[in-house]
Design a protein around this motif. Structure first.
Motif, mmCIF file in Angstrom:
data_model
loop_
_atom_site.group_PDB
_atom_site.id
_atom_site.type_symbol
_atom_site.label_atom_id
_atom_site.label_comp_id
_atom_site.label_asym_id
_atom_site.label_seq_id
_atom_site.Cartn_x
_atom_site.Cartn_y
_atom_site.Cartn_z
ATOM 1 N N GLN A 13 8.118 1.419 4.607
ATOM 2 C CA GLN A 13 9.349 0.714 4.254
ATOM 3 C C GLN A 13 9.154 -0.792 4.362
ATOM 4 N N ALA A 14 9.934 -1.505 3.595
ATOM 5 C CA ALA A 14 9.903 -2.961 3.656
ATOM 6 C C ALA A 14 10.141 -3.424 5.084
ATOM 7 N N GLY A 15 9.368 -4.407 5.496
ATOM 8 C CA GLY A 15 9.444 -4.900 6.860
ATOM 9 C C GLY A 15 8.497 -4.206 7.815
ATOM 10 N N GLY A 16 7.904 -3.125 7.356
ATOM 11 C CA GLY A 16 7.001 -2.362 8.205
ATOM 12 C C GLY A 16 5.583 -2.897 8.186
ATOM 13 N N SER A 17 4.719 -2.166 8.869
ATOM 14 C CA SER A 17 3.324 -2.563 9.004
ATOM 15 C C SER A 17 2.410 -1.404 8.626
ATOM 16 N N LEU A 18 1.218 -1.768 8.237
ATOM 17 C CA LEU A 18 0.212 -0.776 7.870
ATOM 18 C C LEU A 18 -1.149 -1.411 8.078
ATOM 19 N N ARG A 19 -2.095 -0.602 8.512
ATOM 20 C CA ARG A 19 -3.469 -1.080 8.603
ATOM 21 C C ARG A 19 -4.349 -0.224 7.705
ATOM 22 N N VAL A 20 -5.050 -0.892 6.812
ATOM 23 C CA VAL A 20 -6.028 -0.192 5.983
ATOM 24 C C VAL A 20 -7.417 -0.542 6.492
ATOM 25 N N SER A 21 -8.293 0.431 6.374
ATOM 26 C CA SER A 21 -9.642 0.283 6.894
ATOM 27 C C SER A 21 -10.661 0.421 5.778
ATOM 28 N N CYS A 22 -11.815 -0.132 6.021
ATOM 29 C CA CYS A 22 -12.926 -0.039 5.074
ATOM 30 C C CYS A 22 -14.175 0.302 5.867
ATOM 31 N N ALA A 23 -14.697 1.487 5.615
ATOM 32 C CA ALA A 23 -15.902 1.944 6.292
ATOM 33 C C ALA A 23 -17.106 1.674 5.403
ATOM 34 N N ALA A 24 -18.115 1.076 5.985
ATOM 35 C CA ALA A 24 -19.301 0.716 5.218
ATOM 36 C C ALA A 24 -20.502 1.499 5.699
ATOM 37 N N SER A 25 -21.332 1.863 4.782
ATOM 38 C CA SER A 25 -22.608 2.475 5.135
ATOM 39 C C SER A 25 -23.722 1.523 4.730
ATOM 40 N N GLY A 26 -24.805 1.589 5.438
ATOM 41 C CA GLY A 26 -25.903 0.676 5.154
ATOM 42 C C GLY A 26 -26.191 -0.193 6.357
ATOM 43 N N LEU A 86 5.763 -6.219 5.509
ATOM 44 C CA LEU A 86 5.479 -5.849 4.126
ATOM 45 C C LEU A 86 6.724 -5.914 3.258
ATOM 46 N N THR A 87 6.511 -6.282 2.023
ATOM 47 C CA THR A 87 7.576 -6.329 1.024
ATOM 48 C C THR A 87 7.164 -5.469 -0.174
ATOM 49 N N PRO A 88 8.113 -5.098 -1.010
ATOM 50 C CA PRO A 88 7.749 -4.312 -2.207
ATOM 51 C C PRO A 88 6.718 -5.021 -3.087
ATOM 52 N N GLU A 89 6.673 -6.334 -3.033
ATOM 53 C CA GLU A 89 5.697 -7.087 -3.824
ATOM 54 C C GLU A 89 4.265 -6.878 -3.333
ATOM 55 N N ASP A 90 4.104 -6.301 -2.166
ATOM 56 C CA ASP A 90 2.770 -5.987 -1.650
ATOM 57 C C ASP A 90 2.257 -4.639 -2.150
ATOM 58 N N THR A 91 3.078 -3.912 -2.876
ATOM 59 C CA THR A 91 2.654 -2.633 -3.421
ATOM 60 C C THR A 91 1.501 -2.830 -4.396
ATOM 61 N N ALA A 92 0.403 -2.124 -4.153
ATOM 62 C CA ALA A 92 -0.800 -2.282 -4.967
ATOM 63 C C ALA A 92 -1.858 -1.303 -4.480
ATOM 64 N N GLN A 123 -4.123 3.250 -2.086
ATOM 65 C CA GLN A 123 -2.794 2.859 -2.551
ATOM 66 C C GLN A 123 -1.888 2.517 -1.375
ATOM 67 N N VAL A 124 -1.240 1.374 -1.492
ATOM 68 C CA VAL A 124 -0.209 0.972 -0.536
ATOM 69 C C VAL A 124 1.091 0.812 -1.315
ATOM 70 N N THR A 125 2.116 1.529 -0.888
ATOM 71 C CA THR A 125 3.412 1.461 -1.543
ATOM 72 C C THR A 125 4.460 1.067 -0.523
ATOM 73 N N VAL A 126 5.198 0.002 -0.833
ATOM 74 C CA VAL A 126 6.239 -0.491 0.060
ATOM 75 C C VAL A 126 7.583 -0.252 -0.611
ATOM 76 N N SER A 127 8.425 0.533 0.031
ATOM 77 C CA SER A 127 9.731 0.848 -0.530
ATOM 78 C C SER A 127 10.774 -0.131 -0.014
ATOM 79 N N SER A 128 11.759 -0.409 -0.858
ATOM 80 C CA SER A 128 12.797 -1.363 -0.474
ATOM 81 C C SER A 128 13.941 -0.677 0.249
#
Length: 128
Positions: A13-26, A86-92, A123-128
């Motif tokens: 939801q808008a105003g909330g938080s999320l953490r995305v991760s990126c795992a690398a090999s090599g 987060l805001t809906p404009e961060d949806t991507a 995918q990150v989706t932020v709802s208003s």
């Protein structure tokens, strides 16, 4: 060669938080500066932020400055994007990339196509 896999996307939801991760090999992951980009359908891939190889220097797009934080753990071959207020404009779809530029501010002004390796996106989706 570096393989990248993002995870942690979802619906928030808008105003909330999320953490995305990126795992690398090599084994050479720690020598690569890293960057986060995002993309919505019909638009160019957009720079979000970048971090140098050691994690001591970051730079962000104006649209996320003060809300997003990039960090990395070279021992675990991980890069993180913490997203707050987060805001809906961060949806991507959010992508991590290995960058050829150790200066994150310099990377911000380069074409996204110059990045060396890409993950598949999450995918990150932020709802208003």
């Amino acid at each position: 060669q570096v393989q990248l896999v993002e995870s942690g996307g979802g619906l928030v939801q808008a105003g909330g938080s999320l953490r995305v991760s990126c795992a690398a090999s090599g084994r050479t992951f720690s020598s690569y500066p890293m960057a986060w980009f995002r993309q919505v359908p019909g638009k160019e891939r957009e720079f979000v932020g970048a971090i140098n190889w050691s994690g001591g220097y970051t730079y962000y797009a104006d649209s996320v400055k003060g809300r997003f934080t990039i960090s990395r753990d070279n021992d675990k071959n991980m890069v993180y994007l913490q997203m707050n207020s987060l805001t809906p404009e961060d949806t991507a779809v959010y992508y991590c990339a290995a960058s050829p530029y150790n200066d994150p501010q310099y990377a911000r002004n380069r074409d996204w196509r110059e990045m060396l390796y890409w993950g598949q996106g999450t995918q990150v989706t932020v709802s208003s």
